[in-house]
Design a protein around this motif. Sequence first.
Motif, mmCIF file in Angstrom:
data_model
loop_
_atom_site.group_PDB
_atom_site.id
_atom_site.type_symbol
_atom_site.label_atom_id
_atom_site.label_comp_id
_atom_site.label_asym_id
_atom_site.label_seq_id
_atom_site.Cartn_x
_atom_site.Cartn_y
_atom_site.Cartn_z
ATOM 1 N N GLU A 1 31.418 25.805 39.352
ATOM 2 C CA GLU A 1 31.651 26.525 38.102
ATOM 3 C C GLU A 1 32.935 26.074 37.417
ATOM 4 N N LEU A 2 33.821 25.413 38.157
ATOM 5 C CA LEU A 2 35.131 25.046 37.605
ATOM 6 C C LEU A 2 35.030 24.170 36.357
ATOM 7 N N SER B 1 39.930 35.248 30.833
ATOM 8 C CA SER B 1 38.619 35.147 31.490
ATOM 9 C C SER B 1 38.503 33.869 32.309
ATOM 10 N N ALA B 2 39.037 32.772 31.782
ATOM 11 C CA ALA B 2 38.955 31.498 32.503
ATOM 12 C C ALA B 2 39.731 31.559 33.816
ATOM 13 N N HIS C 1 37.852 33.628 41.002
ATOM 14 C CA HIS C 1 36.642 34.109 41.653
ATOM 15 C C HIS C 1 35.847 32.953 42.273
ATOM 16 N N ALA C 2 35.794 31.833 41.552
ATOM 17 C CA ALA C 2 34.969 30.708 42.001
ATOM 18 C C ALA C 2 35.672 29.847 43.039
ATOM 19 N N SER D 1 38.543 33.002 45.987
ATOM 20 C CA SER D 1 37.788 33.929 46.829
ATOM 21 C C SER D 1 36.921 34.820 45.949
ATOM 22 N N PRO D 2 35.726 35.193 46.414
ATOM 23 C CA PRO D 2 34.885 36.121 45.647
ATOM 24 C C PRO D 2 35.456 37.529 45.576
ATOM 25 N N GLN D 3 36.539 37.799 46.317
ATOM 26 C CA GLN D 3 37.178 39.109 46.233
ATOM 27 C C GLN D 3 37.862 39.319 44.883
ATOM 28 N N TYR D 4 38.148 38.224 44.179
ATOM 29 C CA TYR D 4 38.654 38.338 42.810
ATOM 30 C C TYR D 4 37.456 38.602 41.901
ATOM 31 N N ALA D 5 37.442 39.745 41.272
ATOM 32 C CA ALA D 5 36.298 40.123 40.435
ATOM 33 C C ALA D 5 36.135 39.143 39.280
#
Length: 289
Positions: A160-161, A232-233, A239-240, A243-247
Motif C-alpha cells: 500500500e505504500l 491520512s497518508a 497502519h500498513a 503495525s495494524p494496531q495503528y488505526a
Amino acid sequence: MSAVTEAALPAGRRVVGPTAFGQDWRRFWRLSWTLAVTDFKLRFFGSVLGYLWQLMRPLMLFSVIYIVFAEILKVGGDQPFFGVAMLLGVVIFQFFTDATSAAVQALVMRENLVRKIDFPRMAVPAACVIEALMNFLLNLIPVFLFLMLAGGQVYLRWLELPLVIALVLVFTAGCSMLLSALYVRYRDVKPIWDVVMQALFYATPILYSLSVVIDKVGITAARILLISPLGSAIQQARHAVISPQYASPSQVFGGGTISILIPISVAVVTFAVGLVVFVRAAPRVAEEL
C-alpha cells in the motif's frame, strides 16, 4: 483608399509567451529530470561524506526524536514501535516541506534562466518535487532499517505504500505549483507559507499518536486531522508498514473505504487548482519577475 489600405494590412497576431509544458512532453520531462538531478548533486558537492549525509540526517533526527519523545516523555503510550512511527511521519512530512519550500522561490531563483530562455515553465517546480522525492526515497531506508532492528515484521500491506506516496505526491505537486506561481507576484507568500507549515506540522499526527487524540479530545478531532492528505497518508503508512494496531483512516472515519475519498478529494482539488493557476501564470512569468 484608406479603407482599402486598412483591409490590406495583415491582422496582428497575439504574442503568446512560453507555456507551462511547452509543445514537447519529452523535452519537459527531460528538462525537469536534469534540473532535479543537477540540484541533487550540487547539494552534496564538496562534502566529504557526499550522499551519505542524506541518510545520516534522518538517522540523527531519529536519535533526538526517539530519546526526547519515546524515552523521556513516553508519548507513544502502548503503540508498537512508536519511535519508528514518528520517524516515518517526519520523513513523509519532510518530503512535503522540502518540495514546497523549494518551489515557492524556484522561479524567482532562476530569474536569469526564465528571462532569457523559452522553456516549459512547469519544469522548475517539477524539478523541486522530483528532487524532494529522491531525498524522500533515500530517507525511507533508515525507516525500514530501524523497524527491522526493533523487531518489526514484513506485511503484505507494505504494498500500500506506493499508493500512500502517490497521495502525498499529488498534494505536494499541487501546493508546489500554486505557491510557485503566486510568489512571482506576491512576495508575502513565503513568510505566510512558513507559518502555515509550522501549524500544519503540529496539526498532523507526527509526534503524537492518533489514539491519544481520540482518548483525550474525541473521535471528531481525529477525523478533522485526517481530512488533510498528509495526516491520512502518515496514518495509513503507519497502519500498513509499522503495525495494524495503528488505526487506518477508514477505521477512524468509520465509513469503510469510501471515507478515504475525503483526503483524496482534497489532494486532487489542490492539484487541479495549482495546475490551473500555474498554467495561466506561466506566459507572464518573465514579465512579472
